[in-house]
Design a protein around this motif. Structure first.
Motif, PDB file in Angstrom:
ATOM      1  N   GLY A  19       0.798  -1.224   0.000  1.00 17.00           N
ATOM      2  CA  GLY A  19       0.000   0.000   0.000  1.00 17.00           C
ATOM      3  C   GLY A  19       0.832   1.276   0.000  1.00 17.00           C
ATOM      4  N   VAL A  20       2.070   1.174  -0.470  1.00 16.55           N
ATOM      5  CA  VAL A  20       2.935   2.361  -0.534  1.00 16.55           C
ATOM      6  C   VAL A  20       2.362   3.347  -1.555  1.00 16.55           C
ATOM      7  N   THR A  21       2.373   4.619  -1.186  1.00 17.75           N
ATOM      8  CA  THR A  21       1.810   5.652  -2.048  1.00 17.75           C
ATOM      9  C   THR A  21       2.880   6.450  -2.777  1.00 17.75           C
ATOM     10  N   PHE A  22       4.059   6.578  -2.137  1.00 13.55           N
ATOM     11  CA  PHE A  22       5.081   7.471  -2.683  1.00 13.55           C
ATOM     12  C   PHE A  22       6.421   6.753  -2.797  1.00 13.55           C
ATOM     13  N   ALA A  23       7.027   6.791  -3.999  1.00  9.58           N
ATOM     14  CA  ALA A  23       8.328   6.150  -4.212  1.00  9.58           C
ATOM     15  C   ALA A  23       9.246   7.077  -4.987  1.00  9.58           C
ATOM     16  N   SER A  24      10.433   7.295  -4.461  1.00 16.59           N
ATOM     17  CA  SER A  24      11.391   8.174  -5.128  1.00 16.59           C
ATOM     18  C   SER A  24      12.772   7.540  -5.083  1.00 16.59           C
ATOM     19  N   ALA A  25      13.590   7.785  -6.124  1.00 18.08           N
ATOM     20  CA  ALA A  25      14.928   7.189  -6.170  1.00 18.08           C
ATOM     21  C   ALA A  25      15.790   7.931  -7.164  1.00 18.08           C
ATOM     22  N   TYR A  26      17.081   7.767  -7.012  1.00 19.02           N
ATOM     23  CA  TYR A  26      18.024   8.116  -8.067  1.00 19.02           C
ATOM     24  C   TYR A  26      18.621   6.790  -8.517  1.00 19.02           C
ATOM     25  N   THR A  29      23.296   1.198  -9.811  1.00 15.71           N
ATOM     26  CA  THR A  29      23.440  -0.254  -9.771  1.00 15.71           C
ATOM     27  C   THR A  29      23.933  -0.663  -8.384  1.00 15.71           C
ATOM     28  N   PRO A  30      23.338  -1.632  -7.705  1.00 16.14           N
ATOM     29  CA  PRO A  30      22.337  -2.584  -8.191  1.00 16.14           C
ATOM     30  C   PRO A  30      20.887  -2.270  -7.805  1.00 16.14           C
ATOM     31  N   SER A  31      20.528  -1.009  -7.548  1.00 11.54           N
ATOM     32  CA  SER A  31      19.173  -0.723  -7.035  1.00 11.54           C
ATOM     33  C   SER A  31      18.164  -0.301  -8.113  1.00 11.54           C
ATOM     34  N   THR A  32      18.668   0.074  -9.298  1.00  2.91           N
ATOM     35  CA  THR A  32      17.864   0.804 -10.290  1.00  2.91           C
ATOM     36  C   THR A  32      16.494   0.213 -10.602  1.00  2.91           C
ATOM     37  N   GLU A  33      16.431  -1.129 -10.753  1.00  2.00           N
ATOM     38  CA  GLU A  33      15.193  -1.752 -11.247  1.00  2.00           C
ATOM     39  C   GLU A  33      14.046  -1.688 -10.244  1.00  2.00           C
ATOM     40  N   ILE A  34      14.335  -1.316  -8.987  1.00  2.31           N
ATOM     41  CA  ILE A  34      13.238  -1.240  -8.016  1.00  2.31           C
ATOM     42  C   ILE A  34      12.218  -0.202  -8.484  1.00  2.31           C
ATOM     43  N   LEU A  35      12.698   1.021  -8.751  1.00  2.73           N
ATOM     44  CA  LEU A  35      11.756   2.063  -9.173  1.00  2.73           C
ATOM     45  C   LEU A  35      11.194   1.773 -10.556  1.00  2.73           C
ATOM     46  N   GLU A  36      12.058   1.258 -11.459  1.00  2.00           N
ATOM     47  CA  GLU A  36      11.569   0.939 -12.808  1.00  2.00           C
ATOM     48  C   GLU A  36      10.428  -0.069 -12.748  1.00  2.00           C
ATOM     49  N   SER A  37      10.525  -1.007 -11.805  1.00  2.00           N
ATOM     50  CA  SER A  37       9.501  -2.048 -11.704  1.00  2.00           C
ATOM     51  C   SER A  37       8.231  -1.545 -11.022  1.00  2.00           C
ATOM     52  N   LEU A  38       8.258  -0.321 -10.500  1.00  4.12           N
ATOM     53  CA  LEU A  38       7.035   0.251  -9.907  1.00  4.12           C
ATOM     54  C   LEU A  38       6.199   0.991 -10.945  1.00  4.12           C
ATOM     55  N   VAL A  39       6.816   1.267 -12.100  1.00  3.24           N
ATOM     56  CA  VAL A  39       6.112   2.045 -13.128  1.00  3.24           C
ATOM     57  C   VAL A  39       4.748   1.446 -13.509  1.00  3.24           C
ATOM     58  N   PRO A  40       4.662   0.100 -13.688  1.00  2.00           N
ATOM     59  CA  PRO A  40       3.344  -0.460 -14.047  1.00  2.00           C
ATOM     60  C   PRO A  40       2.237  -0.159 -13.019  1.00  2.00           C
ATOM     61  N   TYR A  41       2.619   0.200 -11.800  1.00  2.00           N
ATOM     62  CA  TYR A  41       1.620   0.452 -10.749  1.00  2.00           C
ATOM     63  C   TYR A  41       1.344   1.941 -10.563  1.00  2.00           C
ATOM     64  N   HIS A  42       1.746   2.764 -11.545  1.00  2.00           N
ATOM     65  CA  HIS A  42       1.709   4.220 -11.322  1.00  2.00           C
ATOM     66  C   HIS A  42       0.295   4.771 -11.154  1.00  2.00           C
ATOM     67  N   GLU A  43      -0.718   3.979 -11.518  1.00  2.00           N
ATOM     68  CA  GLU A  43      -2.075   4.503 -11.286  1.00  2.00           C
ATOM     69  C   GLU A  43      -2.449   4.440  -9.810  1.00  2.00           C
ATOM     70  N   ASP A  44      -1.824   3.518  -9.091  1.00  2.00           N
ATOM     71  CA  ASP A  44      -2.113   3.377  -7.660  1.00  2.00           C
ATOM     72  C   ASP A  44      -1.110   4.099  -6.775  1.00  2.00           C
ATOM     73  N   TYR A  46       2.476   6.982  -6.563  1.00  2.00           N
ATOM     74  CA  TYR A  46       3.272   8.026  -7.187  1.00  2.00           C
ATOM     75  C   TYR A  46       4.717   7.528  -7.299  1.00  2.00           C
ATOM     76  N   VAL A  47       5.309   7.612  -8.509  1.00  2.00           N
ATOM     77  CA  VAL A  47       6.650   7.083  -8.762  1.00  2.00           C
ATOM     78  C   VAL A  47       7.489   8.149  -9.454  1.00  2.00           C
ATOM     79  N   GLU A  48       8.712   8.386  -8.963  1.00  2.00           N
ATOM     80  CA  GLU A  48       9.536   9.426  -9.600  1.00  2.00           C
ATOM     81  C   GLU A  48      11.021   9.129  -9.516  1.00  2.00           C
ATOM     82  N   TRP A  49      11.759   9.661 -10.500  1.00  2.00           N
ATOM     83  CA  TRP A  49      13.209   9.799 -10.370  1.00  2.00           C
ATOM     84  C   TRP A  49      13.477  11.151  -9.730  1.00  2.00           C
ATOM     85  N   ALA A  50      14.318  11.175  -8.723  1.00  2.00           N
ATOM     86  CA  ALA A  50      14.754  12.429  -8.119  1.00  2.00           C
ATOM     87  C   ALA A  50      16.156  12.738  -8.654  1.00  2.00           C
TER      88      ALA A  50
END
Lengths: 594, 188
Positions: A19-26, A29-44, A46-50
C-alpha cells in the motif's frame, strides 16, 4: 500465481502490495530496477526519479509526514548522499511508514567502494531488515512498514547485488490499501530544532530498547532446527551459501532483522549447539554485537571481510577444502575490459582532450569513467558523484597558492552534474578558479541502463517533463564562458578547449551535446540531431597504418598487424565519424547510411 | 541434485534472452530455479555471464568453480575464461565466432590460437558456428537461440513447449526466425 522475479522486482511488487503511495529514487546499480519495476503500478502510487538520493529521501520523508507509506531507494553510496536526512528522521520518526532501501555492492561489481550500510542502521539507531532472496521480499517489506509505524521509526531495508539481481519464483499477493493518517501539525516531533531534538533524543534510545524486545519474537528471525551439533547464524544471501555448504548438518538462525539483534534468541541458539558460525558478507556486523554480549562464536577470524562470499570461499575458509576444476592456459586469457561503445559521444571528446597533455583532468561517475582507461587515459581521478568539479577547483587553488599555474579540467555527465555538480560549480565561481568544466550531455542517464533525468525532457513514466537548459543553469550560477558543442566534431572539441584555456578570469563550461548511441531516441532527439549517419569504411590503399583511428578506442575498428591496415566493422559501426576525423590521410570515408 | 548452467559471453550478445528462456523452460518442467545476472559497468563490451541453477531445491544463486554442468560459451575466449567454473570434463556448447577484445582490436595483443582444439581435448565440446548459421537464417542476432536449442537437446528438455516460451519473450516479427533458430540448434 508465481512469477520469476529478481530481488528488485520482488521488492517493487512488495512495495505495491504494502500500500505504498510514494516512491522516489536516483538510479544506481544494483538498485535501479526497483523504481523501474514500480512504473506499471503508477495509477495506484506516485513514482519518480529524483535528481539525487538526498532529494529522494527528503521527498519520502515529506510523504511520510503527510501520512502516507513512502519509500526511497538507492545504491549504497547513495545513502552517503542521503545520510543527512537519515540521521535526523531517526529523531523525528514518521507518520506513514518510511522504508529506505539500500542496495549494497559487495565485490564492487559496479561501484567505487563496498561499504557495509548496515552500519548506518546502528549509527542512526534505526532497525535494519535484510532478505536472502526475492521470495522473502513480500513478507519482509510488509513487516518493515509495520515496524516503521508501530515504533515510529524509519526502517533501513538492506539488499546486496546478488539479492537484487538473482531471480526466483515469487508468489504475488494483492495490494492492501493503506489508510493515510490525517495530517496535523506536530511541531515538537517534526521541527528538529535543538529544543525539540533534545526531547526526541531519549525517545530514540527507548525505541531501540523496545525494538530489542520486538526482535526476540519477530518473524523476521527464523530458526531451522535439524537436530545438528553445528549452528549457523547468517543474514542476506550468505544464508544460501551456508545452506549449500552445511545442508541439513547444521541448525540455522536466519537473521532478517540485523539491527537490533534478538540477543536472547541468539544466546539460547548458540547454547543449543557445540560449534556456532556467524556467516555474513563484509563487516562483522552481527558477529561484533554477539561477541559484545559475551557469546562465543566463530566468524571473521575465518571468513573474509573483503569482497563477496560464495560457497567456494566458505568451504575453504571453514574446512580448508578447495574445489576440483580445470583451468585454461594463461595465454588464452586475454583481458576483456569494458569500453566506450561504438558511436559513444564521449569518445570524440576524450580523443581530443588527450592531446592537451599539460592538464590535470578530474573525472566522475558514469560511463565516461572509462575515459580513464586505455587507450584514452585522460582522467586522473574518480571519487564520487560531483567530485570532478570540486576536486578540479581544489587542485587549481592549492597549486596556484604554491605558485604553479597548472590548468585543470573537470569531466562530468549530464545526470551526475544535476545530481551534485551544481553546488561544486558554484564553489568554483564563488571562489574564482579558472577551471574548465565539461558537461558530457548524452541526453540520458546511460550507465545504469538509460533512465530519464531532469535534463532529458521526460519523466520516469515517459511523459513530457520540464527540461533543464544546462547553458542557462551554469550562466545563472555565474559562469561567463559557456560553449555548447557537438563532440563528434573533433575540430569543435579542440577549439572549445583552446578557447577555455585562453580564458582565465574564472571557471568556464563546455557542454558536449549528442545522444548516447544505445539510447532509444525520443521524437525530440530525432528533431534535434541527424541520427541517420553514414557508416565509416577504410580505403585500404590510402591507409598508412598510423593507428590514429585505433587510438580512439572504438570497438568497431580493427588493426591488422600483418597488413598494417585498419578496417571498420560495418555491422557495429553507427557512423559517428570520429575515426574519419581522426585520420590524417582521408583514408576513412563515408559509406552506407546507418 | 542441483544442476548449474553458466552462460558466458560479451555484453550485447543476447545472453540474457537465452538464459531467460532456459529458466522459463525449467520452471515449466517443475524445477526450483535461480538465475543470476550481471548489470552495470561490465555490460559495456566487457566479459559477462548469467548463471542458472535448478533442481528440487536450489540454495546459492551463483555457480562455484568446477560446479557448472554445462558452459554455454558465446565466444571462444570467454569459454577459456570461464572454464574453471565447469565440472572437469563437463559439457561446453561453444559458438565459434570470435569477438576480439579492445587490446586485440588495437593490435597490442593477438587473438589466442588453439582454444577450440584445447577445449575439444579437455572437455565434452560441442562446437557450433552459430553466427554463420544465424546469418543464413537472415539475422546474426538469432545466434543466441541456436545455442539455446543445442542446450535444450543436451539437457533433454524436449517435452517443453518451446514455441510458446519463445513467443512470450520475442516480438511477433521475430517468431519465425527464433523458432527456426531453436530447431536448428536442437537438431545438431
Amino acid at each position: 500465481m508465481k512469477y520469476l522475479m529478481s530481488g528488485n522486482e520482488a521488492v517493487a511488487r512488495a512495495l505495491y502490495e504494502a500500500g505504498v503511495t510514494f516512491a522516489s529514487a536516483y538510479p544506481g546499480t544494483p538498485s535501479t530496477e526497483i523504481l523501474e519495476s514500480l512504473v506499471p503500478y503508477h495509477e495506484d502510487m506516485y513514482v519518480e526519479w529524483a535528481p539525487n538520493e538526498k532529494v529522494a529521501l527528503e521527498a519520502a520523508v515529506g510523504a511520510s509526514m503527510a501520512g502516507f507509506r513512502a519509500v526511497a531507494a538507492m545504491k549504497h553510496v547513495g545513502l552517503n548522499v542521503a545520510a543527512d536526512p537519515l540521521m535526523t528522521v531517526s529523531y523525528t520518526g514518521v507518520n506513514g511508514g518510511l522504508v529506505i532501501v539500500s542496495a549494497d555492492d559487495p565485490g564492487m561489481h559496479s561501484s567505487q567502494n563496498e561499504q557495509d550500510n548496515r552500519l548506518y542502521a546502528r549509527l542512526a539507531k534505526i532497525p535494519c531488515v535484510e532478505i536472502s532472496g526475492a521470495r522473502e521480499a513480500a513478507a519482509a517489506i510488509k513487516e518493515a512498514y509495520q515496524i516503521s509505524e508501530s515504533f515510529d521509526t524509519p526502517v533501513l531495508f538492506r539488499m546486496t547485488t546478488r539479492v537484487c539481481h538473482s531471480k526466483e519464483l515469487v508468489e504475488e499477493g494483492e495490494r492492501v490499501a493503506f489508510d493515510p493518517i490525517t495530517y496535523e501539525k506536530h511541531p515538537t516531533k517534526f521541527i528538529a530544532a535543538p529544543a525539540n531534538a533534545r526531547k526526541r533524543r531519549p525517545l530514540v534510545e527507548e525505541r531501540v530498547q523496545k525494538l530489542v524486545a520486538y526482535s526476540e519474537t519477530s518473524a523476521l528471525n527464523t530458526i531451522e532446527d535439524n537436530g545438528a551439533s553445528v549452528g549457523v547464524i547468517a543474514s542476506g544471501v550468505s544464508v544460501h551459501y551456508a545452506k549449500e555448504v552445511f545442508d541439513e548438518k547444521a541448525n540455522y538462525l536466519t537473521i532478517g532483522l540485523t539491527y537490533p539483534l534478538p540477543m536472547e534468541k541468539i544466546r539460547s541458539f548458540v547454547q543449543s549447539v557445540e560449534t556456532c558460525y556467524v556467516i555474513e558478507e563484509l563487516e562483522p556486523f552481527i558477529e561484533e554485537q554477539i561477541r559484545l554480549a559475551g557469546i562465543d562464536v566463530i566468524g571473521k577470524e575465518k571468513i573474509p571481510t573483503m569482497g563477496e562470499l560464495n560457497v567456494d570461499i566458505l568451504r575453504e575458509a571453514l574446512f580448508g577444502e578447495t574445489p576440483t576444476y580445470q583451468q585454461a592456459p594463461e595465454e588464452f586469457l586475454v583481458a576483456r575490459p569494458p569500453i566506450l561503445c561504438s558511436g559513444c559521444p564521449h569518445r570524440g571528446f576524450f580523443y581530443e582532450a588527450k592531446k592537451f597533455r599539460d592538464m590535470i583532468v578530474t573525472g566522475d561517475i558514469g560511463c565516461y569513467t572509462l575515459g580513464a582507461t586505455p587507450p584514452l587515459q585522460v582522467s586522473d581521478s574518480v571519487v564520487c558523484m560531483g567530485a570532478s568539479i570540486s576536486m578540479a577547483h581544489g587542485v587549481y587553488a592549492s597549486m596556484a597558492k604554491n605558485g604553479e599555474k597548472k590548468r585543470v579540467m573537470a569531466v562530468i555527465g549530464d545526470s551526475t552534474f544535476l545530481h551534485s555538480g551544481m553546488t561544486s560549480l558554484l564553489n568554483s565561481v564563488y571562489n574564482k578558479t579558472p577551471t574548465i568544466n565539461v558537461i558530457l550531455d548524452n541526453r540520458i542517464t546511460a550507465m545504469t541502463g538509460h533512465q530519464e533525468n531532469p535534463g532529458t525532457g521526460y519523466n520516469i513514466l515517459g511523459e513530457p517533463a520540464a527540461e533543464v537548459d544546462f547553458e542557462k543553469v551554469v550562466r545563472a550560477l555565474g559562469i561567463e564562458k559557456v560553449l555548447t558543442i557537438n563532440p563528434l566534431k573533433l575540430g569543435s572539441v579542440r577549439e572549445a578547449i583552446k578557447e577555455c584555456l585562453a580564458f582565465d578570469e574564472g571557471p568556464s563550461v563546455i557542454i558536449t551535446r549528442w545522444p548516447c548511441a544505445l539510447k532509444r531516441y525520443s521524437d525530440q532527439d530525432h528533431q534535434e540531431f541527424n541520427l541517420r549517419l553514414p557508416k565509416s569504411q577504410v580505403i585500404e590503399d590510402l591507409c598508412r597504418g598510423c593507428r590514429n583511428c585505433v587510438r580512439t578506442g572504438c570497438p568497431s575498428i580493427r588493426f591488422n598487424k600483418e597488413t598494417k591496415k585498419a578496417s571498420v566493422d560495418e555491422i557495429t559501426c553507427v557512423g559517428c565519424g570520429v575515426c574519419r576525423e581522426s585520420c590524417p590521410f582521408d583514408a576513412i570515408v563515408e559509406g552506407e547510411l546507418r | 541434485m542441483t544442476k548449474s548452467i553458466l552462460f558466458a559471453g560479451v555484453g550485447g550478445q543476447g545472453i540474457l534472452l537465452s538464459s531467460k528462456l532456459l529458466t522459463a523452460a525449467l520452471i515449466a518442467s517443475g524445477y526450483d530455479v535461480k538465475m543470476s545476472e550481471v548489470h552495470g559497468m561490465a555490460q559495456r563490451g566487457g566479459s559477462v555471464t548469467t548463471q542458472v541453477r535448478f533442481g528440487e531445491k536450489v540454495h546459492s544463486p551463483i555457480i562455484g568453480k568446477g560446479d557448472a554442468d554445462v558452459l554455454v560459451a558465446f565466444e571462444p575466449m570467454e569459454a577459456a575464461r570461464w572454464l574453471d567454473h565447469l565440472k572437469p570434463g563437463g559439457r561446453i556448447i561453444l559458438n565459434t565466432g570470435k569477438i576480439p577484445s579492445s587490446v586485440i582490436l588495437s593490435g597490442d595483443k593477438d587473438y589466442p590460437e588453439g582454444i577450440e582444439e584445447y577445449l575439444a581435448e579437455h572437455t565434452d565440446l560441442l562446437s557450433i558456428d552459430a553466427q554463420a548459421m544465424a546469418v543464413e537464417l537472415g539475422n546474426a542476432k538469432a545466434m543466441n537461440v541456436i545455442l539455446l536449442g543445442a542446450l535444450a537437446k543436451s539437457l533433454a528438455l524436449e517435452d517443453v513447449d518451446w514455441t510458446a516460451l519463445i513467443r512470450s519473450e520475442v516480438r511477433p516479427a521475430f517468431y519465425e526466425l527464433n523458432e527456426k533458430a531453436f530447431q536448428m540448434g536442437f537438431d545438431l
